[in-house]
Design a protein around this motif. Structure first.
Motif, PDB file in Angstrom:
ATOM      1  N   VAL A  49       0.874  -1.166   0.000  1.00  0.00           N
ATOM      2  CA  VAL A  49       0.000   0.000   0.000  1.00  0.00           C
ATOM      3  C   VAL A  49       0.912   1.217   0.000  1.00  0.00           C
ATOM      4  O   VAL A  49       1.853   1.290   0.798  1.00  0.00           O
ATOM      5  CB  VAL A  49      -0.911   0.028   1.244  1.00  0.00           C
TER       6      VAL A  49
ATOM      7  N   GLN B 100       1.385   5.341   0.475  1.00  0.00           N
ATOM      8  CA  GLN B 100       0.792   6.482   1.169  1.00  0.00           C
ATOM      9  C   GLN B 100       1.611   7.729   0.863  1.00  0.00           C
ATOM     10  O   GLN B 100       2.842   7.677   0.839  1.00  0.00           O
ATOM     11  CB  GLN B 100       0.785   6.214   2.681  1.00  0.00           C
TER      12      GLN B 100
ATOM     13  N   LEU C 126       4.210  -1.186   3.543  1.00  0.00           N
ATOM     14  CA  LEU C 126       3.655   0.162   3.542  1.00  0.00           C
ATOM     15  C   LEU C 126       4.736   1.050   2.967  1.00  0.00           C
ATOM     16  O   LEU C 126       5.831   1.155   3.528  1.00  0.00           O
ATOM     17  CB  LEU C 126       3.285   0.611   4.956  1.00  0.00           C
TER      18      LEU C 126
ATOM     19  N   VAL D 126      -5.461   4.116   5.093  1.00  0.00           N
ATOM     20  CA  VAL D 126      -4.821   2.925   5.637  1.00  0.00           C
ATOM     21  C   VAL D 126      -5.453   2.628   6.990  1.00  0.00           C
ATOM     22  O   VAL D 126      -5.663   3.544   7.796  1.00  0.00           O
ATOM     23  CB  VAL D 126      -3.298   3.164   5.796  1.00  0.00           C
TER      24      VAL D 126
END
Length: 123
Positions: free
Chosen positions: A6, A8, A47, A58
């Protein structure tokens, strides 16, 4: 198939890395700057903090939601959604059967919203 990573958004990598190290209780596993990437291992999912990524929502599992919020508030973290039950698990489709899923929401150091999730045995 499994979730691998993921991304960010992080405008200030150092600030964001410090925030997530504190939140997750672990240091980054890799940093590449340039080009501006910091990686954490969150239960086998990466992450990625990336200054070029869009904001993502998230959700992080915590064992004690109130204690986590107290600790984060003491560090000046903004809480934008107080703890509340979001879902009751009658079966194990989305979580342990017989639990309530509690969530609260905070802002990270970069202004992204982060969900904090605790599974509590229903009383």
């Amino acid at each position: 198939m499994r979730l691998v990573q993921v991304a960010q958004r992080a405008e200030d990598l150092g600030r964001a890395a410090a925030f997530y190290a504190d939140l997750l209780g672990s240091e980054p596993v890799a940093t590449f700057d340039p080009p501006g990437l910091v990686f954490f291992d969150v239960g086998g999912v990466r992450l990625l903090l990336d200054n070029g990524a869009p904001s993502a929502l998230v959700y992080v599992g915590v064992s004690d939601l109130e204690a986590t919020l107290t600790r984060l508030r003491e560090r000046g973290v903004e809480v934008v959604g107080e703890p509340h039950v979001i879902f009751t698990h009658e079966d194990a489709t989305l979580g342990p059967a017989g639990t309530d899923e509690w969530m609260a929401f905070i802002k990270d150091s970069e202004g992204n919203t982060v969900g904090l999730v605790e599974q509590r045995v229903r009383t």
